[in-house]
Design a protein around this motif. Structure first.
Motif, short mmCIF file in Angstrom:
data_model
loop_
_atom_site.label_atom_id
_atom_site.label_comp_id
_atom_site.label_asym_id
_atom_site.label_seq_id
_atom_site.Cartn_x
_atom_site.Cartn_y
_atom_site.Cartn_z
N GLU A 131 9.21 -6.28 -23.05
CA GLU A 131 9.81 -5.29 -22.14
C GLU A 131 10.03 -3.95 -22.83
O GLU A 131 10.12 -2.92 -22.17
N TYR A 153 18.42 -3.49 -20.10
CA TYR A 153 18.06 -4.64 -20.94
C TYR A 153 17.06 -4.22 -22.02
O TYR A 153 17.26 -4.49 -23.22
N PHE A 181 5.79 -11.87 -25.52
CA PHE A 181 5.59 -11.52 -24.13
C PHE A 181 6.22 -12.65 -23.30
O PHE A 181 6.87 -13.53 -23.85
N GLY A 211 10.24 -11.04 -4.98
CA GLY A 211 10.29 -9.59 -5.06
C GLY A 211 8.88 -9.03 -5.02
O GLY A 211 8.08 -9.36 -4.13
N VAL A 255 1.81 -11.44 -10.28
CA VAL A 255 2.77 -12.38 -9.71
C VAL A 255 2.16 -13.06 -8.48
O VAL A 255 2.29 -14.27 -8.29
N ILE A 279 14.34 -7.14 -6.08
CA ILE A 279 14.71 -7.54 -7.43
C ILE A 279 15.12 -6.36 -8.32
O ILE A 279 16.15 -6.39 -8.96
N VAL A 286 8.51 -3.03 -14.74
CA VAL A 286 7.37 -2.93 -15.67
C VAL A 286 6.15 -3.52 -14.94
O VAL A 286 6.13 -4.70 -14.60
C1 F7E Z 1 9.64 -10.82 -21.78
C2 F7E Z 1 10.69 -10.76 -20.73
O1 F7E Z 1 10.52 -11.86 -19.84
C3 F7E Z 1 11.45 -11.89 -18.77
O2 F7E Z 1 11.40 -10.72 -18.03
P1 F7E Z 1 10.60 -10.54 -16.70
O3 F7E Z 1 9.21 -10.10 -16.99
O4 F7E Z 1 11.39 -9.68 -15.83
O5 F7E Z 1 10.54 -12.06 -16.13
P2 F7E Z 1 10.71 -12.64 -14.69
O6 F7E Z 1 10.19 -14.00 -14.76
O7 F7E Z 1 12.10 -12.48 -14.16
O8 F7E Z 1 9.78 -11.68 -13.79
C4 F7E Z 1 8.40 -11.59 -13.99
C5 F7E Z 1 7.81 -10.64 -12.96
O9 F7E Z 1 7.91 -11.25 -11.67
C6 F7E Z 1 8.42 -10.30 -10.75
N1 F7E Z 1 9.05 -10.99 -9.61
C7 F7E Z 1 8.63 -10.94 -8.32
N2 F7E Z 1 9.43 -11.66 -7.55
C8 F7E Z 1 10.37 -12.23 -8.39
C9 F7E Z 1 11.48 -13.08 -8.13
O10 F7E Z 1 11.77 -13.49 -7.01
N3 F7E Z 1 12.23 -13.43 -9.22
C10 F7E Z 1 11.95 -12.98 -10.49
N4 F7E Z 1 12.74 -13.35 -11.52
N5 F7E Z 1 10.90 -12.15 -10.73
C11 F7E Z 1 10.13 -11.78 -9.69
C12 F7E Z 1 9.39 -9.49 -11.57
O11 F7E Z 1 9.74 -8.30 -10.91
C13 F7E Z 1 8.56 -9.32 -12.85
O12 F7E Z 1 7.65 -8.27 -12.67
C14 F7E Z 1 12.89 -11.93 -19.17
O13 F7E Z 1 13.29 -13.22 -19.45
C15 F7E Z 1 13.21 -10.97 -20.31
O14 F7E Z 1 14.33 -11.44 -21.02
C16 F7E Z 1 12.08 -10.70 -21.24
O15 F7E Z 1 12.32 -10.26 -22.36
#
Ligand code: F7E
Length: 335
Positions: A131, A153, A181, A211, A255, A279, A286
């Motif tokens: 990130e 974050y 990643f 999202g 996604v 979200i 990103v």
């Molecule tokens: C490496 C990194 O990894 C994690 O960060 P993250 O990439 O935000 O991970 P995530 O699984 O929450 O989202 C992945 C993608 O998916 C999209 N997305 C769509 N719809 C939903 C949804 O409904 N829920 C979530 N959670 N994400 C969604 C969201 O917007 C994003 O683009 C953290 O643990 C962090 O600690 C870290 O360091």
């Protein structure tokens, strides 16, 4: 313990998703682990409570908090290596409580660096995150890509990274930074996208609410991320100390395509209801991440051993087990 017993290794964030898998791998590699667990009002040791007795026989659980310098000093004393994983990790929550992210991710890292410096611990592995790069400006992303922090974050993690670099330059602290990643697998928080999808399907939903479907990510199975931690934690100092290493597969998936793939693995046709603003604020999202891990491969020989499909199959099996799902429903592990 006999006088000749090797010194333990310390893990912060040991009760969490990646931390608990790392504890298992360290024990399997023959280490004794001193595991820092944060006190919480649920009186829970998190995922450590679910590890088999033969693993926990080699784990000393130490209650503490990286925000508290005294407890970090006690944790680290007499260890041969420290793996620092404790962090607040949920990006959406960082919009709501940014001070807590600075306290844990910046000050907490400073406390670990100070303890390692003053106690002369021979190796510290500090955990960064993809990130910190923000939306990819060039792909794949190497460690030379600009840092562009798009959420509180990410800014807090980059702050910890800069402190780690400065402690190497200023005090020769033997720190190596691993920048994973996205990691997924059993025990991940229900908040993250893969458990969110699998959890909704497992609950019988055929219309998944999410999202933004457009962002792309590079997903590593947790055992591959843990292997990267061990690789940088055990490599000769001359090869890794003072350096930052990406870990990831080099494979990119949106996604939306990820949801289709999970549907295929779970043998279900899925409809998706997507709300792009649900979200994160648009400018904070990103949009693209894909990893160049060639520096890590060259320095340590590390390479991922699981495909996305293999990792997802393991993850689906985990979340389909009612015992595991029940743990999430208890609400204890969703951080
Ligand atoms: C490496 C990194 O990894 C994690 O960060 P993250 O990439 O935000 O991970 P995530 O699984 O929450 O989202 C992945 C993608 O998916 C999209 N997305 C769509 N719809 C939903 C949804 O409904 N829920 C979530 N959670 N994400 C969604 C969201 O917007 C994003 O683009 C953290 O643990 C962090 O600690 C870290 O360091």
């Amino acid at each position: 313990m006999p006088a000749s017993a090797p010194a333990p290794v310390a893990v912060t964030g040991a009760e969490g998703f990646i931390g608990s898998h790392l504890v298992e791998a360290l024990v399997a590699a023959g280490h004794r682990v001193r595991a820092m667990v944060q006190y919480n009002s649920f009186s829970s040791y998190g995922w450590l409570e679910t590890l088999p007795g033969e693993v926990m026989d080699n784990v000393e659980v130490v209650l503490g908090d990286v925000r508290d310098p005294g407890s970090v000093h006690g944790l680290v004393t007499g260890t041969e290596a420290v793996y620092h994983l404790a962090a607040l990790i949920a990006i959406p929550y960082s919009y709501r409580a940014p001070h807590s992210y600075v306290e844990t991710n910046v000050t907490g890292t400073l406390n670990v660096l100070e303890a390692v410096r003053h106690l002369g611990i021979p190796r510290l592995v500090h955990t960064s995150t993809s990130e910190t790069y923000g939306t990819a400006q060039t792909v794949p992303i190497s460690e030379d890509h600009p840092i562009n922090t798009q959420s509180p974050y990410a800014a807090s993690k980059a702050g910890g990274d800069r402190l780690a670099d400065s402690y190497h330059a200023s005090f020769e602290v033997p720190v190596v930074t691993l920048r994973p990643f996205n990691t997924f697998g059993p025990r991940q928080s229900m908040r993250a996208v893969i458990p969110t999808v699998i959890g909704q399907v497992a609950a019988g939903e055929r219309t998944i609410t999410l999202g933004d479907l457009r962002p792309t990510r590079d997903f590593s199975y947790v055992k591959d991320t843990v292997a990267a931690f061990l690789a940088v934690g055990t490599a000769p100092a001359a090869d890794v100390v003072g350096r930052t290493f990406n870990s990831g597969t080099g494979e990119e998936i949106s996604v939306g395509d990820l949801v289709s793939l999970i549907g295929k693995i779970m043998d279900t046709e899925l409809e998706v209801r997507a709300d792009q603003e649900r979200i994160r604020p648009a400018a904070s999202e990103v949009m693209r991440l894909v990893c160049d891990a060639s520096r890590l491969r060259a320095a340590t020989g590390w390479a991922p051993a699981h495909t996305l499909e293999q990792g997802l199959a393991q993850t689906v099996a985990f979340f389909r087990d009612p015992l595991n799902l029940g743990r999430y429903k208890a609400g204890i592990y969703n951080v």
